[in-house]
Design an enzyme around this catalytic site. Structure first.
Site, PDB file in Angstrom:
ATOM      1  N   LEU A 396      -5.298   4.493  -9.119  1.00  0.00           N
ATOM      2  CA  LEU A 396      -4.854   3.258  -8.479  1.00  0.00           C
ATOM      3  C   LEU A 396      -3.866   3.583  -7.368  1.00  0.00           C
ATOM      4  O   LEU A 396      -2.850   4.247  -7.600  1.00  0.00           O
ATOM      5  CB  LEU A 396      -4.187   2.338  -9.513  1.00  0.00           C
ATOM      6  CG  LEU A 396      -5.010   1.989 -10.761  1.00  0.00           C
ATOM      7  CD1 LEU A 396      -4.167   1.195 -11.740  1.00  0.00           C
ATOM      8  CD2 LEU A 396      -6.264   1.227 -10.387  1.00  0.00           C
ATOM      9  N   ASP A 397      -4.186   3.132  -6.165  1.00  0.00           N
ATOM     10  CA  ASP A 397      -3.213   3.233  -5.077  1.00  0.00           C
ATOM     11  C   ASP A 397      -2.067   2.268  -5.365  1.00  0.00           C
ATOM     12  O   ASP A 397      -2.260   1.244  -6.029  1.00  0.00           O
ATOM     13  CB  ASP A 397      -3.894   2.878  -3.757  1.00  0.00           C
ATOM     14  CG  ASP A 397      -2.928   2.894  -2.591  1.00  0.00           C
ATOM     15  OD1 ASP A 397      -2.172   3.873  -2.463  1.00  0.00           O
ATOM     16  OD2 ASP A 397      -2.915   1.915  -1.817  1.00  0.00           O
ATOM     17  N   LYS A 398      -0.873   2.588  -4.883  1.00  0.00           N
ATOM     18  CA  LYS A 398       0.281   1.717  -5.140  1.00  0.00           C
ATOM     19  C   LYS A 398       0.331   0.555  -4.160  1.00  0.00           C
ATOM     20  O   LYS A 398       0.209  -0.610  -4.536  1.00  0.00           O
ATOM     21  CB  LYS A 398       1.594   2.514  -5.051  1.00  0.00           C
ATOM     22  CG  LYS A 398       2.842   1.655  -5.329  1.00  0.00           C
ATOM     23  CD  LYS A 398       4.116   2.433  -5.121  1.00  0.00           C
ATOM     24  CE  LYS A 398       4.423   2.598  -3.637  1.00  0.00           C
ATOM     25  NZ  LYS A 398       4.753   1.321  -2.958  1.00  0.00           N
TER      26      LYS A 398
END
Length: 697
Positions: A396-398
């Site tokens: 998951l990208d932030k």
């Protein structure tokens, strides 16, 4: 070349040719890169033609046919013509069925019916016959070959209405499946649009000259104005500004740039004018490497074979062998005549026709795709819908995925004995005069009407200063306050607490003391914690990958309930992280929204793009687009995949079970064409009805 099955056909045709070093398939662009000797290339093109395809050479570096406007219009026009042709074929097949039903014994009507059926088969089956005959000539028995023989056999034994209807329905099913295949993942085109084609370069005579980016030499001096995109990688030599480099590094807050700092092609200069020295040619910038990484990731993705072709590798030869055995051996072993045995064998082929499988798979998949679309999930093809259930981990990208992607004022406090109302007014007055994202976050967070500011001055890389009601003030970062000698051990300790949480700190001070500190951060989405919990419940391990610093990554991950958080990752590092996760966990997904996520999205087994806030390139590179930016839709996709997989196997069991029963009856009982029709069309209707159940709420 729209699917992996057709890729397999071409690959099998080319592999025996000496001189071919490697094959690079790009299904999204319908292109194939052939690395071969000059002598092998004509042989390769001829082999592709013999396999039933029409190769059109494309020059390297030029726009591919899938991207060219004129060719795209021609392709769309061709699709429209194809749909019209299939509609006509289905109509003629219905007419043939009607003639056979109402006037089965009239020679004139029978001849007309056969002509209409032949016309329907010709309209619907051109491509199938072409590929089927090509496969038979190469000694291959695939689904097209079986369909060609089955339809021809049905026509020859007098069941021309059935032959026409089977071919029409098969062709329509192929069209439905083709529309579900991902045809438009043009990640490269979107990436190339990021970097300007021209740059303002300092000439030998001291004048600034607009020059094509591809022609700018190393060490040249380039100027960029506020609001412009950076054309090339370089190092700042003059000026101060804030650069929004989220497209490359994923950082949520623009980074202040001063002489000696690096800038990247494709990023946006927001506040001040900069001059920088070029350190990389246009074809070797960070952005260019991202493009290359996308190409490599897409090129190395293992294609998922369609079930019908995998099954046909065993099923089709077995059916042919059984039919031949029935036609040859039964007259010898039983009292059947040769014509009766041939009739039984042809009925066997019609019964064995995999029409139910061919139709049920795309109908089930399309139903699943439609069900997803109703929930704000756009899935780019059945491969990804079926594969999502196999995910063991999701990266998951932030910024913009777990978080909102916009800096907000999350905390502020008066320092020392200052008056809170006065401090709030002073800070709001200074921040309102600056267009820096951090200042804007403070202004929005304080929500206080500002007062006039005198002698306002921007302090590049440090903050702003000005006089409010005769009081000289500065609103600056940690470095600015430290340079003024206003930091104390107590203040440093307080700043460290905020910085460990990944917050950007701005301080308000007068000439002698600090008055207040303001903490700005990218806040977590309300749905992120629930989304992580749902993934964990499904047995999917979430991992955070971000370009932000490790402290920020750790703080946000803790809020979301993620145990594994990795910070300071550039695009290539994210790509390597995905590869490491694939080795460690198995099937791995990637959810992101930025250009910097494109290589990782392409490398992942399934890439999820946050569509609302995502960039075009991230969306094109991804396999699943979450339209409403809700991370919970990732878990929803996994659940939908599980339901779709269950229905698919129900349909496979129905189709094969029914056909197995009727195959035994055809071999050992009294065969009839009505039996063949029921086994084929009845099974098809059952599996289609079962597949449509996915559309229920």
């Amino acid at each position: 070349m729209d699917c992996s099955a057709e890729e397999s056909e071409i690959r099998q045709a080319l592999e025996p040719i000496a001189g071919i070093h490697s094959l690079g398939f790009q299904l999204g662009d319908r292109t194939l890169n052939i690395d071969s000797t000059d002598e092998a290339l004509p042989l390769a093109l001829d082999a592709i033609r013999k396999a039933g395809f029409d190769p059109q050479p494309v020059q390297m570096g030029k726009t591919t046919p899938a991207h060219d406007d004129e060719d795209s219009e021609e392709h769309a026009h061709g699709q429209s013509d194809g749909m019209a042709r299939l509609a006509a074929a289905l109509a003629f097949a219905v007419v043939a069925e009607a003639i056979a039903y109402f006037a089965p014994d009239l020679a004139i009507w029978k001849g007309l019916g056969m002509a209409v059926a032949a016309l329907a088969i010709w309209l619907a089956g051109i491509s199938t016959y072409k590929k089927g005959l090509a496969a038979l000539m190469r000694g291959k028995l695939n689904i097209n070959a079986l369909m060609s023989v089955a339809v021809t056999g049905a026509f020859l034994i007098g069941q021309w209405p059935e032959a026409a209807m089977v071919m029409a329905l098969y062709a329509i099913a192929e069209l439905i499946e083709a529309k579900a295949v991902d045809r438009a993942r043009n990640a490269i085109k979107g990436l190339l649009a990021l970097a300007p084609e021209e740059a303002l370069v300092l000439g030998a005579n001291g004048e600034w000259v607009v020059t094509p980016a591809s022609a700018v030499p190393l060490e040249a001096i380039v100027r960029i104005k506020p609001g412009e995109r950076v054309a090339l990688d370089g190092v700042v030599t003059k000026g101060n500004s804030a650069i929004n480099q989220a497209s490359v590094t994923g950082e949520s807050i623009p980074v202040d740039k001063a002489p000696g700092d690096a800038v990247f092609a494709g990023t946006i200069n927001e506040t001040g004018e900069l001059e920088f020295r070029v350190t990389a040619a246009a074809n070797n910038t960070t952005l260019a490497r991202i493009i290359h990484a996308v190409e490599q990731a897409q090129g190395t993705r293992a294609p998922t074979q369609r079930f019908v072709d995998r099954f046909a590798a065993i099923y089709t030869p077995a059916v042919f062998a059984t039919a031949v055995a029935v036609a040859v051996l039964m007259p010898i072993l039983t009292s059947l005549t040769w014509m009766e045995a041939l009739y039984k064998a042809l009925v066997l082929l019609v019964i064995a026709c995999p029409c139910a499988l061919v139709i049920s798979t795309p109908v089930t998949v399309v139903s699943g795709l439609s069900a997803g679309a109703r929930r704000g999930i756009l899935i780019k093809g059945g491969t990804y819908l079926e594969g999502a259930r196999l995910l063991k981990a999701v990266a998951l990208d932030k910024t913009g995925t777990i978080t909102e992607g916009k800096p907000k004022l999350v905390d502020w406090q008066v320092w020392g004995q200052a008056d809170e109302a006065s401090v709030k007014l002073l800070a709001a007055s200074l921040s309102s005069r600056s267009d820096h994202p951090v200042s804007q976050a403070i202004t929005n967070g304080l929500a206080t009407a500002p007062t006039p500011v005198e002698t306002f001055v921007a302090l590049p890389g440090r903050g702003v200063s000005g006089a409010v009601n005769g009081q000289t003030l500065v609103l600056g970062n940690h470095r600015s306050i430290h340079e003024r000698g206003l930091c104390t051990p107590e203040l440093e300790a307080a700043l460290a607490v905020h910085e460990q949480q990944g917050r950007t700190i701005t301080l308000l001070a007068d000439e002698t003391r600090v008055l207040a500190l303001f903490a700005v951060a990218d806040t977590i989405r309300e749905s992120s914690k629930q989304a992580v919990d749902e993934l964990l419940a499904l047995g999917v391990t979430p991992v955070m990958l971000t370009g932000d610093n490790a402290a920020t990554a750790k703080a946000i991950a803790a809020q979301a309930g993620i145990k594994d958080a990795r910070g300071d990752l550039l695009p290539e590092a994210k790509l390597e992280a995905i590869k490491e996760m694939q080795k460690r966990y198995g099937a791995t997904g990637m959810a992101g929204d930025g250009i910097n996520d494109a290589p990782a999205l392409a490398q992942a087994d399934i890439g999820f793009a946050m569509g609302g806030a995502g960039t075009d390139t991230a969306i094109e590179a991804a396999d699943v687009v979450i339209m409403n930016d809700d991370l919970q839709r990732v878990a929803e996709t996994v659940r939908l995949s599980q339901r779709t997989h269950a229905v698919l196997w129900q349909n496979i069991s129905l189709a094969l079970g029914i056909k197995s029963i009727f195959l035994v009856m055809a071999v050992f009982g009294t065969p009839s064409m009505w039996m063949a029709v029921f086994a084929d069309m009845g099974a098809s209707l059952l599996v289609v009805a079962n597949g449509l159940r996915l559309l229920r709420k």
